[in-house]
Design an enzyme around this catalytic site. Structure first.
Site, mmCIF file in Angstrom:
data_model
loop_
_atom_site.group_PDB
_atom_site.id
_atom_site.type_symbol
_atom_site.label_atom_id
_atom_site.label_comp_id
_atom_site.label_asym_id
_atom_site.label_seq_id
_atom_site.Cartn_x
_atom_site.Cartn_y
_atom_site.Cartn_z
ATOM 1 N N ASP A 169 33.517 -15.611 -5.932
ATOM 2 C CA ASP A 169 32.832 -14.337 -5.715
ATOM 3 C C ASP A 169 33.335 -13.298 -6.711
ATOM 4 O O ASP A 169 34.484 -13.344 -7.138
ATOM 5 C CB ASP A 169 33.097 -13.875 -4.268
ATOM 6 C CG ASP A 169 32.114 -12.798 -3.827
ATOM 7 O OD1 ASP A 169 31.116 -12.555 -4.535
ATOM 8 O OD2 ASP A 169 32.354 -12.190 -2.769
ATOM 9 N N GLY B 262 29.608 -10.474 -10.618
ATOM 10 C CA GLY B 262 28.820 -9.270 -10.915
ATOM 11 C C GLY B 262 29.702 -8.040 -11.047
ATOM 12 O O GLY B 262 29.596 -7.275 -12.011
ATOM 13 N N ARG B 263 30.605 -7.864 -10.056
ATOM 14 C CA ARG B 263 31.471 -6.669 -10.077
ATOM 15 C C ARG B 263 32.440 -6.704 -11.260
ATOM 16 O O ARG B 263 32.724 -5.680 -11.878
ATOM 17 C CB ARG B 263 32.259 -6.570 -8.752
ATOM 18 C CG ARG B 263 31.459 -5.927 -7.649
ATOM 19 C CD ARG B 263 32.083 -6.164 -6.306
ATOM 20 N NE ARG B 263 31.868 -7.540 -5.872
ATOM 21 C CZ ARG B 263 32.458 -8.092 -4.814
ATOM 22 N NH1 ARG B 263 33.311 -7.388 -4.105
ATOM 23 N NH2 ARG B 263 32.180 -9.333 -4.473
ATOM 24 N N ARG C 110 25.386 -8.289 -15.238
ATOM 25 C CA ARG C 110 25.856 -9.289 -14.268
ATOM 26 C C ARG C 110 25.856 -10.697 -14.857
ATOM 27 O O ARG C 110 26.718 -11.512 -14.564
ATOM 28 C CB ARG C 110 24.956 -9.278 -13.018
ATOM 29 C CG ARG C 110 25.029 -8.003 -12.212
ATOM 30 C CD ARG C 110 24.047 -8.050 -11.039
ATOM 31 N NE ARG C 110 24.330 -9.144 -10.117
ATOM 32 C CZ ARG C 110 25.297 -9.123 -9.192
ATOM 33 N NH1 ARG C 110 26.044 -8.053 -9.057
ATOM 34 N NH2 ARG C 110 25.504 -10.151 -8.413
ATOM 35 N N HIS D 269 28.463 -14.091 -14.794
ATOM 36 C CA HIS D 269 28.177 -15.473 -14.395
ATOM 37 C C HIS D 269 28.566 -16.464 -15.502
ATOM 38 O O HIS D 269 29.074 -17.548 -15.216
ATOM 39 C CB HIS D 269 26.693 -15.626 -14.041
ATOM 40 C CG HIS D 269 26.296 -14.863 -12.806
ATOM 41 N ND1 HIS D 269 27.082 -14.837 -11.680
ATOM 42 C CD2 HIS D 269 25.206 -14.096 -12.520
ATOM 43 C CE1 HIS D 269 26.490 -14.081 -10.753
ATOM 44 N NE2 HIS D 269 25.361 -13.621 -11.240
ATOM 45 N N SER E 14 24.171 -20.222 -2.733
ATOM 46 C CA SER E 14 23.872 -20.400 -1.310
ATOM 47 C C SER E 14 22.368 -20.389 -1.063
ATOM 48 O O SER E 14 21.582 -19.934 -1.908
ATOM 49 C CB SER E 14 24.544 -19.286 -0.504
ATOM 50 O OG SER E 14 23.825 -18.082 -0.669
ATOM 51 N N GLU F 278 20.995 -18.397 0.679
ATOM 52 C CA GLU F 278 20.605 -16.981 0.724
ATOM 53 C C GLU F 278 20.513 -16.361 -0.685
ATOM 54 O O GLU F 278 19.914 -15.305 -0.861
ATOM 55 C CB GLU F 278 21.606 -16.166 1.556
ATOM 56 C CG GLU F 278 21.541 -16.409 3.062
ATOM 57 C CD GLU F 278 22.091 -17.760 3.491
ATOM 58 O OE1 GLU F 278 23.095 -18.219 2.903
ATOM 59 O OE2 GLU F 278 21.501 -18.374 4.394
ATOM 60 N N ASN F 279 21.147 -17.024 -1.670
ATOM 61 C CA ASN F 279 21.169 -16.449 -3.030
ATOM 62 C C ASN F 279 19.788 -16.391 -3.694
ATOM 63 O O ASN F 279 19.603 -15.693 -4.694
ATOM 64 C CB ASN F 279 22.138 -17.208 -3.941
ATOM 65 C CG ASN F 279 23.595 -16.883 -3.686
ATOM 66 O OD1 ASN F 279 24.485 -17.687 -3.937
ATOM 67 N ND2 ASN F 279 23.874 -15.679 -3.165
ATOM 68 N N LEU G 93 33.041 -15.782 5.669
ATOM 69 C CA LEU G 93 32.746 -17.154 5.234
ATOM 70 C C LEU G 93 31.381 -17.287 4.580
ATOM 71 O O LEU G 93 31.136 -18.275 3.870
ATOM 72 C CB LEU G 93 32.842 -18.123 6.416
ATOM 73 C CG LEU G 93 34.257 -18.352 6.944
ATOM 74 C CD1 LEU G 93 34.240 -19.362 8.083
ATOM 75 C CD2 LEU G 93 35.172 -18.862 5.826
ATOM 76 N N SER G 94 30.483 -16.331 4.827
ATOM 77 C CA SER G 94 29.156 -16.368 4.199
ATOM 78 C C SER G 94 28.479 -17.742 4.318
ATOM 79 O O SER G 94 27.926 -18.260 3.345
ATOM 80 C CB SER G 94 29.238 -15.943 2.725
ATOM 81 O OG SER G 94 29.791 -14.658 2.618
HETATM 82 C C1 FPP Z 1 29.470 -14.818 -7.134
HETATM 83 O O1 FPP Z 1 29.470 -13.585 -7.805
HETATM 84 C C2 FPP Z 1 28.854 -15.796 -7.926
HETATM 85 C C3 FPP Z 1 27.654 -16.392 -7.680
HETATM 86 C C4 FPP Z 1 26.862 -16.246 -6.450
HETATM 87 C C5 FPP Z 1 27.085 -17.215 -8.737
HETATM 88 C C6 FPP Z 1 27.503 -18.628 -8.916
HETATM 89 C C7 FPP Z 1 28.784 -18.945 -9.537
HETATM 90 C C8 FPP Z 1 28.993 -19.151 -10.858
HETATM 91 C C9 FPP Z 1 28.030 -18.856 -11.940
HETATM 92 C C10 FPP Z 1 30.242 -19.780 -11.251
HETATM 93 C C11 FPP Z 1 29.985 -21.107 -11.848
HETATM 94 C C12 FPP Z 1 29.428 -22.133 -10.944
HETATM 95 C C13 FPP Z 1 28.780 -23.261 -11.381
HETATM 96 C C14 FPP Z 1 28.515 -24.424 -10.490
HETATM 97 C C15 FPP Z 1 28.318 -23.410 -12.759
HETATM 98 P P1 FPP Z 1 28.510 -12.429 -7.355
HETATM 99 O O2 FPP Z 1 27.292 -12.463 -8.215
HETATM 100 O O3 FPP Z 1 28.226 -12.563 -5.893
HETATM 101 O O4 FPP Z 1 29.363 -11.186 -7.677
HETATM 102 P P2 FPP Z 1 29.344 -9.771 -6.924
HETATM 103 O O5 FPP Z 1 29.693 -10.056 -5.478
HETATM 104 O O6 FPP Z 1 30.381 -9.011 -7.650
HETATM 105 O O7 FPP Z 1 27.970 -9.216 -7.075
#
Ligand code: FPP
Length: 234
Positions: free
Chosen positions: A12, A15-16, A25, A29, A57, A59-60, A187-188
């Protein structure tokens, strides 16, 4: 120092982290993705047998179409690159979650990566993609109901072990240590069944900045815990 057999990580804060650097953002990633490759190697070299990460997820999908597009392209690139690493480190890779929700070419890449690494057993690396724990249990319940209807499963045979064998993580031991980066303490919808007795470690450090030193802090904290499994003394 006791090394956990299975580490699970909620990645996690990409983005931040990017925002704090005045970058978009998507940059977070990209760096988060590179860091996963690096940390997977560090964790493997440490002797950890199982690593499970929460990458995307169920939800993403609610994020902007642009961000989802960036993430899918990163997964494409990562899944391809992961083949080389799987071979080099004799690492079996498994995707948990519902692959049918992913684009057809990503489904093909998943099948290819899982197929080519199926015989490796030096380390077991699970990547949660289109994963939600409630969705995993819903899919397991649907399969159990179908097996019961077909006479393959009797209600009196239903044990916790049988239930677990219907989950995406069948055959994988439960995590010993869960790490969540970037300050949130929830835990999301990640591994709700499997984390029943896991030790949790939360850190303010965002995923792109989570390095070997931060990992050692998490493992030290794990070593200072008195693990209990419901018994009076562990
Ligand atoms: C969390 O940061 C990250 C994600 C939901 C994106 C997925 C993870 C990656 C890109 C890492 C690499 C994984 C793979 C399998 C290639 P966020 O966007 O929720 O950050 P924020 O909470 O600061 O907005």
């Amino acid at each position: 120092m006791k090394i956990p057999n299975h580490i699970a990580i909620i990645l996690d804060g990409n983005g931040r982290w990017a925002k704090s650097k005045g970058r978009p953002r998507s940059y977070g990633h990209v760096v988060g993705c590179d860091n996963l490759e690096k940390m997977c190697n560090v964790i493997c070299d440490m002797g950890v047998k199982y690593l499970t990460v929460y990458a995307f997820s169920t939800e993403n999908w609610k994020r902007s179409a642009e961000e989802v597009g960036v993430l899918m392209n990163l997964f494409r690139r990562y899944l391809k690159r992961c083949e080389r690493n799987a071979k080099k480190r004799q690492m079996r890779v498994k995707i948990i979650g519902d692959p049918t929700g992913m684009a057809p070419d990503i489904q093909d890449m998943i099948a290819e990566l899982e197929g080519m690494s199926a015989g490796y057993d030096h380390m077991f690396f699970q990547i949660a993609l289109n994963y939600g724990s409630r969705d995993e249990m819903r899919r397991a319940a649907a399969k159990m109901t179908a097996d019961a209807r077909d006479g393959k499963l009797r209600p009196e045979d239903m044990s916790e072990e049988v239930f677990a064998s219907y989950l995406d993580t069948a055959g994988i031991p439960d995590p010993d240590l869960l790490i969540r980066t970037s300050g949130e303490q929830r835990l999301s919808n990640f591994l709700l069944w499997q984390l029943a007795y896991t030790e949790f470690y939360f850190t303010e450090t965002p995923w792109p900045a989570f390095d070997e030193k931060e990992l050692m802090k998490a493992i030290e904290a794990y070593n200072n815990r008195d693990r209990r499994f419901g018994d009076a003394k562990s």
